[in-house]
Design a protein around this motif. Structure first.
Motif, PDB file in Angstrom:
ATOM      1  N   SER A  29      -5.396  11.857 -30.296  1.00 11.88           N
ATOM      2  CA  SER A  29      -6.378  12.927 -30.019  1.00 11.88           C
ATOM      3  C   SER A  29      -7.762  12.658 -30.588  1.00 11.88           C
ATOM      4  CB  SER A  29      -5.865  14.278 -30.543  1.00 11.88           C
ATOM      5  OG  SER A  29      -4.636  14.597 -29.944  1.00 11.88           O
TER       6      SER A  29
ATOM      7  N   THR B 125     -11.088  14.694 -27.710  1.00  4.99           N
ATOM      8  CA  THR B 125     -11.306  16.069 -28.161  1.00  4.99           C
ATOM      9  C   THR B 125     -12.767  16.284 -28.545  1.00  4.99           C
ATOM     10  OG1 THR B 125     -10.554  15.361 -30.343  1.00  4.99           O
ATOM     11  CG2 THR B 125      -8.940  16.458 -28.931  1.00  4.99           C
ATOM     12  N   GLU B 126     -13.175  17.542 -28.558  1.00  5.76           N
ATOM     13  CA  GLU B 126     -14.560  17.881 -28.888  1.00  5.76           C
ATOM     14  C   GLU B 126     -14.585  19.089 -29.826  1.00  5.76           C
ATOM     15  OE1 GLU B 126     -16.978  16.006 -28.015  1.00  5.76           O
ATOM     16  OE2 GLU B 126     -16.041  14.802 -26.438  1.00  5.76           O
TER      17      GLU B 126
ATOM     18  N   ASP C 261     -14.445  21.863 -32.596  1.00  7.52           N
ATOM     19  CA  ASP C 261     -13.475  22.164 -33.644  1.00  7.52           C
ATOM     20  C   ASP C 261     -12.171  21.393 -33.440  1.00  7.52           C
ATOM     21  OD1 ASP C 261     -15.268  23.877 -34.796  1.00  7.52           O
ATOM     22  OD2 ASP C 261     -14.353  25.706 -33.988  1.00  7.52           O
ATOM     23  N   GLU C 262     -11.810  21.176 -32.193  1.00  9.61           N
ATOM     24  CA  GLU C 262     -10.577  20.435 -31.903  1.00  9.61           C
ATOM     25  C   GLU C 262     -10.692  18.993 -32.401  1.00  9.61           C
ATOM     26  OE1 GLU C 262      -7.551  19.533 -28.146  1.00  9.61           O
ATOM     27  OE2 GLU C 262      -9.499  20.483 -27.790  1.00  9.61           O
ATOM     28  N   TYR C 263     -11.868  18.427 -32.259  1.00  9.84           N
ATOM     29  CA  TYR C 263     -12.091  17.062 -32.757  1.00  9.84           C
ATOM     30  C   TYR C 263     -12.047  17.021 -34.284  1.00  9.84           C
ATOM     31  CZ  TYR C 263     -14.380  12.552 -33.532  1.00  9.84           C
ATOM     32  OH  TYR C 263     -14.678  11.271 -33.945  1.00  9.84           O
TER      33      TYR C 263
ATOM     34  N   ARG D  69     -10.269  18.963 -36.158  1.00 11.34           N
ATOM     35  CA  ARG D  69      -8.852  19.045 -36.508  1.00 11.34           C
ATOM     36  C   ARG D  69      -8.139  17.726 -36.239  1.00 11.34           C
ATOM     37  NH1 ARG D  69      -9.597  24.258 -34.271  1.00 11.34           N
ATOM     38  NH2 ARG D  69      -8.826  23.551 -32.240  1.00 11.34           N
ATOM     39  N   ALA D  70      -8.521  17.069 -35.149  1.00 11.93           N
ATOM     40  CA  ALA D  70      -7.904  15.778 -34.820  1.00 11.93           C
ATOM     41  C   ALA D  70      -8.202  14.737 -35.894  1.00 11.93           C
ATOM     42  CB  ALA D  70      -8.399  15.289 -33.460  1.00 11.93           C
TER      43      ALA D  70
ATOM     44  N   GLU E 199      -6.145  15.363 -38.973  1.00 10.02           N
ATOM     45  CA  GLU E 199      -4.787  14.857 -38.794  1.00 10.02           C
ATOM     46  C   GLU E 199      -4.753  13.332 -38.902  1.00 10.02           C
ATOM     47  OE1 GLU E 199      -0.634  14.617 -37.880  1.00 10.02           O
ATOM     48  OE2 GLU E 199      -1.949  16.034 -38.889  1.00 10.02           O
TER      49      GLU E 199
END
Length: 270
Positions: A72, A76-77, A79-81, A83-84, A87
């Motif tokens: 990921s 992803t972009e 906030d999702e990025y 979080r990625a 991780e």
């Protein structure tokens, strides 16, 4: 010192528990192991610790050469990025704790803009460098984008970092429509790890899934040529036995691991 480092990828003997996989790899004669973050998480969730896992690996006479995998990070972009990447850092920390020099950076399923994914890979390399582990670019023959040696190598080269490497795999070279001669496109020191397996004649190799892989020597891949090509480019790293054959998962894991190692040694030491 051996020409190549014989390694067992732990996917090969599922669903065996992780500590038993470590024991089997050592008993079968491997010198290295390549675990997956997901199974490390499962082991930790059941009360295990990274220090105990590291000790078990060392006691078995093994070293960790790579951990799989980072996801990921490419598409992803926002906030999702964020979080990625968090991780990815967590998974990188696991690799650090186990003394692994590399962690696999898996590509997305879809076609991606090459400059964009290269820039993202540069960010991963920086995170890894800070932690002490190098992400290595993987290609997957069944995805739409980064599915060949050439595409993964373009990202590694575009990163303009001497530590940028790729992971190559017999199955993925063939499944992506290429050939085992694609190895000749890269210098050996920029190959972090090499996954060895075999490809059956049916179904059509261009339609196969991970689970179609077969035991080394039971398929149609020109494995002697693979070893010759690795020597030609000066590769001297791990050869990791990686298959996802569900029928072999029902066999004794030691027998599968040992048979694979015997077949790999017969290729290398012929």
């Amino acid at each position: 010192m051996a020409e190549f480092l014989y390694c067992l990828n732990t996917s090969t003997i599922q669903p065996t528990p992780l500590l038993e996989k470590v024991r089997v790899a050592g008993a079968a004669g491997y010198k290295a192991i390549e675990p997956w973050n997901d199974e490390i998480d499962e082991y930790l969730a059941k009360g295990g610790s990274l220090s105990d896992l590291g000790k078990a690996i060392s006691d078995a006479g093994l070293e960790v050469v790579s951990v799989i995998a980072l996801h990921s990070w490419a598409t992803t972009e926002g906030d999702e990025y964020v979080r990625a990447l968090d991780e990815c850092r967590r998974r990188i920390d696991q690799a650090v704790a186990l003394g692994s020099p590399y962690i696999v950076a898996s590509p997305p399923q879809e076609v991606v803009d090459l400059p964009h994914i290269t820039a993202r890979f540069v960010e991963l390399l920086a995170i890894g460098e800070q932690a002490g582990v190098t992400p290595s670019m993987e290609f997957l023959g069944f995805v739409d984008g980064i599915n060949s040696v050439s595409s993964a190598w373009a990202i590694a080269q575009g990163a303009r970092n001497a530590k940028a490497t790729i992971v190559a795999d017999v199955f993925h070279m063939i499944r992506g429509g290429g050939s085992v001669d694609d190895l000749l496109k890269i210098p050996g020191h920029r190959l972090a790890n090499f996954h060895i397996n075999d490809v059956p004649a049916t179904p059509d190799p261009l339609t196969q899934t991970d689970y179609d892989r077969v035991m080394v020597g039971d398929g149609i891949a020109d494995l002697p040529r693979v070893i010759a090509n690795l020597r030609t480019i000066g590769y001297r790293g791990p050869i990791s036995f990686e298959i996802f054959n569900k029928e072999l998962w029902t066999h004794d894991p030691f027998d599968v691991a040992r048979r694979g190692l015997d077949r790999i040694k017969a290729l290398v030491e012929a």
